[in-house]
Write a protein that holds these residues in place. Structure first.
Motif, PDB file in Angstrom:
ATOM      1  N   THR A 119      -3.973  29.573  69.654  1.00 36.71           N
ATOM      2  CA  THR A 119      -5.092  30.513  69.783  1.00 36.71           C
ATOM      3  C   THR A 119      -5.780  30.383  71.142  1.00 36.71           C
ATOM      4  OG1 THR A 119      -6.601  28.950  68.709  1.00 36.71           O
ATOM      5  CG2 THR A 119      -5.531  30.569  67.300  1.00 36.71           C
ATOM      6  N   ARG A 120      -5.733  29.194  71.728  1.00 31.87           N
ATOM      7  CA  ARG A 120      -6.403  29.015  73.029  1.00 31.87           C
ATOM      8  C   ARG A 120      -5.776  29.870  74.122  1.00 31.87           C
ATOM      9  NH1 ARG A 120      -7.128  23.441  71.592  1.00 31.87           N
ATOM     10  NH2 ARG A 120      -5.168  22.852  72.575  1.00 31.87           N
ATOM     11  N   LEU A 121      -4.546  30.298  73.920  1.00 30.03           N
ATOM     12  CA  LEU A 121      -3.845  31.049  74.970  1.00 30.03           C
ATOM     13  C   LEU A 121      -3.718  32.540  74.638  1.00 30.03           C
ATOM     14  CD1 LEU A 121      -1.133  28.385  75.735  1.00 30.03           C
ATOM     15  CD2 LEU A 121      -3.067  28.999  77.173  1.00 30.03           C
ATOM     16  N   ALA A 122      -4.537  33.004  73.714  1.00 27.59           N
ATOM     17  CA  ALA A 122      -4.468  34.417  73.324  1.00 27.59           C
ATOM     18  C   ALA A 122      -4.703  35.326  74.529  1.00 27.59           C
ATOM     19  CB  ALA A 122      -5.502  34.711  72.247  1.00 27.59           C
ATOM     20  N   GLY A 123      -3.869  36.327  74.659  1.00 33.24           N
ATOM     21  CA  GLY A 123      -4.029  37.301  75.728  1.00 33.24           C
ATOM     22  C   GLY A 123      -3.316  36.938  77.022  1.00 33.24           C
ATOM     23  N   ARG A 124      -2.803  35.720  77.111  1.00 28.02           N
ATOM     24  CA  ARG A 124      -2.132  35.309  78.357  1.00 28.02           C
ATOM     25  C   ARG A 124      -0.730  35.914  78.439  1.00 28.02           C
ATOM     26  NH1 ARG A 124      -4.421  30.120  79.677  1.00 28.02           N
ATOM     27  NH2 ARG A 124      -2.698  29.666  81.096  1.00 28.02           N
ATOM     28  N   PRO A 125      -0.321  36.321  79.633  1.00 30.72           N
ATOM     29  CA  PRO A 125       1.048  36.836  79.794  1.00 30.72           C
ATOM     30  C   PRO A 125       2.075  35.774  79.406  1.00 30.72           C
ATOM     31  CG  PRO A 125      -0.253  37.235  81.764  1.00 30.72           C
ATOM     32  CD  PRO A 125      -1.070  36.346  80.891  1.00 30.72           C
ATOM     33  N   ALA A 126       3.220  36.245  78.938  1.00 29.80           N
ATOM     34  CA  ALA A 126       4.242  35.326  78.436  1.00 29.80           C
ATOM     35  C   ALA A 126       4.632  34.277  79.475  1.00 29.80           C
ATOM     36  CB  ALA A 126       5.468  36.131  78.005  1.00 29.80           C
ATOM     37  N   ASP A 127       4.711  34.679  80.735  1.00 26.82           N
ATOM     38  CA  ASP A 127       5.191  33.719  81.731  1.00 26.82           C
ATOM     39  C   ASP A 127       4.132  32.681  82.127  1.00 26.82           C
ATOM     40  OD1 ASP A 127       3.549  35.326  83.182  1.00 26.82           O
ATOM     41  OD2 ASP A 127       5.122  36.124  84.513  1.00 26.82           O
ATOM     42  N   GLU A 128       2.948  32.798  81.549  1.00 25.91           N
ATOM     43  CA  GLU A 128       1.925  31.778  81.797  1.00 25.91           C
ATOM     44  C   GLU A 128       1.781  30.812  80.617  1.00 25.91           C
ATOM     45  OE1 GLU A 128      -1.827  33.450  82.899  1.00 25.91           O
ATOM     46  OE2 GLU A 128      -0.937  34.743  84.447  1.00 25.91           O
ATOM     47  N   ILE A 129       2.560  31.023  79.603  1.00 26.03           N
ATOM     48  CA  ILE A 129       2.473  30.157  78.423  1.00 26.03           C
ATOM     49  C   ILE A 129       3.385  28.943  78.640  1.00 26.03           C
ATOM     50  CG2 ILE A 129       2.786  29.999  75.917  1.00 26.03           C
ATOM     51  CD1 ILE A 129       0.716  32.063  76.542  1.00 26.03           C
ATOM     52  N   PRO A 130       2.824  27.737  78.573  1.00 25.00           N
ATOM     53  CA  PRO A 130       3.663  26.540  78.789  1.00 25.00           C
ATOM     54  C   PRO A 130       4.754  26.413  77.724  1.00 25.00           C
ATOM     55  CG  PRO A 130       1.312  25.971  78.754  1.00 25.00           C
ATOM     56  CD  PRO A 130       1.415  27.396  78.330  1.00 25.00           C
TER      57      PRO A 130
END
Lengths: 56, 257
Positions: free
Chosen positions: B197-208
């Protein structure tokens, strides 16, 4: 004639990124193309039975 | 042959819904299905109409199929028929009167959709019902469910209820990342691990990668629960089917309907 492996590979679901063109087709056209691919199966019975009556 | 079959259903006023493979093709979530799956209303009158329609196209019983009667339909058995000869031209029709995880037929009919096709105007099960039906033991069904779920979100908007429902019906990292980026509001309405949930809205390529791995584990656990539930659903039906076979009640393959 497509091989069974080719047909089954094509049967895999499309990802959200790759699906755009497929979803731009009308539902009728999608069904038409799907059935055309189905008619190229070397043996539809084998595919049907493998899915419906899987060996344990 | 196939168009004649659907015309026969129509002319005999059979209450049915197209489900499973061809329905997923019509909704755009899959590209191929080799058979026709139907959910018919299991009332005696409708079963009689369906039987008449099958006879009109010279349908015959296929494997592991009880007699086409209401009690067997209502207890969840699958019915398998074929049209034509059992060769490359054969067409398979698989029928249920009570699909797994289904609501009453009349309720599903109320939320169904009609598609205009070369085979006629086909009543097709609604997206949410279709998603429940596809929660089978087959791994290949879960990417299809994910694609159907994204279809629901696109079609019905981003209400809290829809997003909360949707996040529990995604089973691939690719679909989850797409959903997460395009519908960040999902985070307000769902019980999901906080690392996601902390990464909601982030583009896929920014997700670790570590978060993608956690998302995958979370979705795989849900998928395993659905597969287990499906196994448990079918267990008593298969047991009854074995008894019907022992008692020689199943129809012989090739018997005309």
């Amino acid at each position: 004639m497509s091989t069974l492996a080719e047909i089954e590979a094509a049967a895999e679901v499309l990802s959200p990124f790759k699906a755009v063109r497929w979803r731009e087709l009308t539902p009728a056209e999608r069904l038409r193309r799907s059935w055309t691919a189905r008619n190229q199966l070397p043996d539809a019975r084998v595919v049907h039975d493998r899915k419906l009556f899987p060996k344990p | 042959m196939i168009a004649s079959f659907f015309q026969s259903l129509e002319s005999h006023s059979v209450a049915y819904l197209l489900i499973s493979g061809q329905a997923t093709v019509l909704y755009g979530a899959a590209t191929f299905s080799e058979d026709i799956d139907l959910w018919i209303e299991p009332s005696p009158e409708n079963v009689e109409r369906f039987r008449t329609a099958l006879r009109e196209v010279n349908a015959r019983y296929y494997k592991l199929t009880p007699p086409l009667e209401t009690p067997y339909l209502r207890s969840g058995h699958g019915f398998h028929f074929f049209l034509g000869e059992l060769d490359n031209e054969a067409m398979f029709i698989d029928v249920l009167g009570r699909p797994p995880r289904s609501r009453a037929f009349a309720v599903a009919l109320g939320e169904s959709r009609h598609f205009e096709t070369d085979w006629g105007r086909l009543p097709t099960v609604g997206l949410r019902d279709l998603i429940e039906l596809k929660k089978t033991q087959r791994l290949a069904d879960y990417p299809i469910i994910s694609a159907l779920t994204l279809g629901v979100v696109e079609a019905s908007g981003v209400s809290a209820e829809t997003l909360s429902w949707a996040v529990t019906n995604l089973f691939t990292a690719e679909s989850f990342l797409f959903f997460n980026e395009h519908y960040p509001q999902w985070v307000q309405s769902s019980d999901v691990p906080s690392t996601l949930t902390r990464l909601a809205g982030r583009p896929a390529d920014e997700i670790p990668d570590s978060v993608i791995e956690e998302a995958t584990r979370w979705m795989n656990a849900a998928m395993a629960r659905h597969q287990r539930a499906d196994r448990n659903y079918w267990r008593p039906i298969i047991e009854e089917l074995r008894k019907l076979r022992r008692d020689r009640i199943l129809m012989r393959e090739g018997t005309p309907v």
